[in-house]
Enzyme design. Structure first.
Site, PDB file in Angstrom:
ATOM      1  N   ARG A  58       0.920  -1.163   0.053  1.00  0.00           N
ATOM      2  CA  ARG A  58       0.140   0.018  -0.027  1.00  0.00           C
ATOM      3  C   ARG A  58       0.932   1.256  -0.145  1.00  0.00           C
ATOM      4  O   ARG A  58       0.484   2.329  -0.393  1.00  0.00           O
ATOM      5  CB  ARG A  58      -1.006  -0.013   1.179  1.00  0.00           C
ATOM      6  CG  ARG A  58      -2.092  -0.806   0.940  1.00  0.00           C
ATOM      7  CD  ARG A  58      -3.024  -1.351   2.181  1.00  0.00           C
ATOM      8  NE  ARG A  58      -1.746  -2.225   2.884  1.00  0.00           N
ATOM      9  CZ  ARG A  58      -2.075  -3.084   4.231  1.00  0.00           C
ATOM     10  NH1 ARG A  58      -3.403  -2.571   4.779  1.00  0.00           N
ATOM     11  NH2 ARG A  58      -1.381  -3.804   4.504  1.00  0.00           N
ATOM     12  N   GLU A  95       3.339  -6.412  13.755  1.00  0.00           N
ATOM     13  CA  GLU A  95       2.160  -6.448  14.582  1.00  0.00           C
ATOM     14  C   GLU A  95       1.464  -7.944  14.869  1.00  0.00           C
ATOM     15  O   GLU A  95       0.977  -8.509  15.784  1.00  0.00           O
ATOM     16  CB  GLU A  95       1.250  -5.291  14.636  1.00  0.00           C
ATOM     17  CG  GLU A  95       0.055  -5.273  15.702  1.00  0.00           C
ATOM     18  CD  GLU A  95      -0.960  -4.310  15.203  1.00  0.00           C
ATOM     19  OE1 GLU A  95      -1.099  -3.876  14.207  1.00  0.00           O
ATOM     20  OE2 GLU A  95      -1.882  -4.030  16.235  1.00  0.00           O
TER      21      GLU A  95
HETATM   22  P1  AMP Z   1       4.339  -2.092  11.889  1.00  0.00           P
HETATM   23  O1  AMP Z   1       5.716  -2.687  11.284  1.00  0.00           O
HETATM   24  O2  AMP Z   1       4.045  -2.978  13.099  1.00  0.00           O
HETATM   25  O3  AMP Z   1       4.670  -0.668  12.123  1.00  0.00           O
HETATM   26  O4  AMP Z   1       3.268  -2.592  10.957  1.00  0.00           O
HETATM   27  C1  AMP Z   1       2.986  -1.704   9.859  1.00  0.00           C
HETATM   28  C2  AMP Z   1       2.790  -2.501   8.727  1.00  0.00           C
HETATM   29  O5  AMP Z   1       1.730  -3.553   8.687  1.00  0.00           O
HETATM   30  C3  AMP Z   1       2.102  -1.444   7.575  1.00  0.00           C
HETATM   31  O6  AMP Z   1       2.777  -1.946   6.129  1.00  0.00           O
HETATM   32  C4  AMP Z   1       0.620  -1.779   7.505  1.00  0.00           C
HETATM   33  O7  AMP Z   1       0.070  -1.928   6.240  1.00  0.00           O
HETATM   34  C5  AMP Z   1       0.240  -3.029   8.233  1.00  0.00           C
HETATM   35  N1  AMP Z   1      -0.594  -3.084   9.465  1.00  0.00           N
HETATM   36  C6  AMP Z   1      -0.098  -3.170  10.807  1.00  0.00           C
HETATM   37  N2  AMP Z   1      -1.237  -3.137  11.497  1.00  0.00           N
HETATM   38  C7  AMP Z   1      -2.235  -2.736  10.807  1.00  0.00           C
HETATM   39  C8  AMP Z   1      -3.434  -2.516  11.213  1.00  0.00           C
HETATM   40  N3  AMP Z   1      -3.935  -2.571  12.298  1.00  0.00           N
HETATM   41  N4  AMP Z   1      -4.286  -2.091  10.219  1.00  0.00           N
HETATM   42  C9  AMP Z   1      -3.726  -2.146   8.812  1.00  0.00           C
HETATM   43  N5  AMP Z   1      -2.517  -2.160   8.569  1.00  0.00           N
HETATM   44  C10 AMP Z   1      -1.962  -2.586   9.547  1.00  0.00           C
END
Ligand code: AMP
Length: 173
Positions: A58, A95
């Site tokens: 995205r 996450e």
């Molecule tokens: P992080 O590495 O934990 O910051 O996760 C970020 C990545 O995971 C991004 O590319 C987001 O598209 C996706 N992502 C993580 N959590 C969510 C969420 N609650 N809703 C949508 N996308 C998420």
């Protein structure tokens, strides 16, 4: 523009306990899409940005708009195994789950200032991994941009030093 009204929230996706912030509902709304891109561009109008690194998948959509509008090189951080050339690579925790991202090493021009763009910052692990790759090859980070931030997941502990900017934050799930 009330972005909160535009962003679709999907509980328990892709697994129980995760509230998924779905930005496809921004892209299907031309007014909201234009708002997001114009706002992003205006946030960096006085900053030195030499190129864009956008994160699969995205982040590509948002990063490509920045690069096109400002006439900048666009580098893709892709999931493992997708890029054909010599890459730098970094594994990291999400996450939900874990992943590896790769960047064509030759594209990361040392000394240039790169703005890293994704759609959402949760734990900051993804952006930290990309920032690490950029620094490893001797290039610099101009900043981090994401449409959505989830600061309650404490992403500042990982990436606060890169001055992350977002258009909307959610403070709990
Ligand atoms: P992080 O590495 O934990 O910051 O996760 C970020 C990545 O995971 C991004 O590319 C987001 O598209 C996706 N992502 C993580 N959590 C969510 C969420 N609650 N809703 C949508 N996308 C998420």
């Amino acid at each position: 523009m009330d972005l909160d009204k535009v962003i679709r929230k999907v509980p328990d996706f892709p697994k129980p306990g995760i509230l998924f912030y779905d930005i496809t509902s921004i892209f299907t709304n031309p007014e909201a899409f234009r708002y997001v891109i114009d706002k992003m561009i205006s946030l960096y109008k006085d900053e030195q940005v030499d190129g864009i690194i956008s994160i699969e998948s995205r982040g590509f959509l948002v990063g490509a708009c920045f690069a096109y509008k400002n006439g900048l090189p666009l580098v893709l951080a892709r999931k493992k195994g997708k890029l054909p050339g010599k890459t730098v690579s970094q594994s990291y925790l999400l996450e939900y789950g874990s992943a590896t991202l790769e960047i064509h090493e030759a594209d990361l021009i040392p000394g240039k200032k790169w703005l890293i763009i994704d759609d959402l910052i949760a734990t900051g692990g993804t952006l930290e991994a990309v920032a690490g790759m950029i620094e490893r090859v001797g290039a610099n980070i101009a900043g981090i941009f994401s449409i959505i931030g989830l600061p309650f997941l404490n992403y500042d502990e990982r990436i606060g030093k890169y001055n992350p900017k977002t258009l909307i934050n959610y403070y709990s799930e």
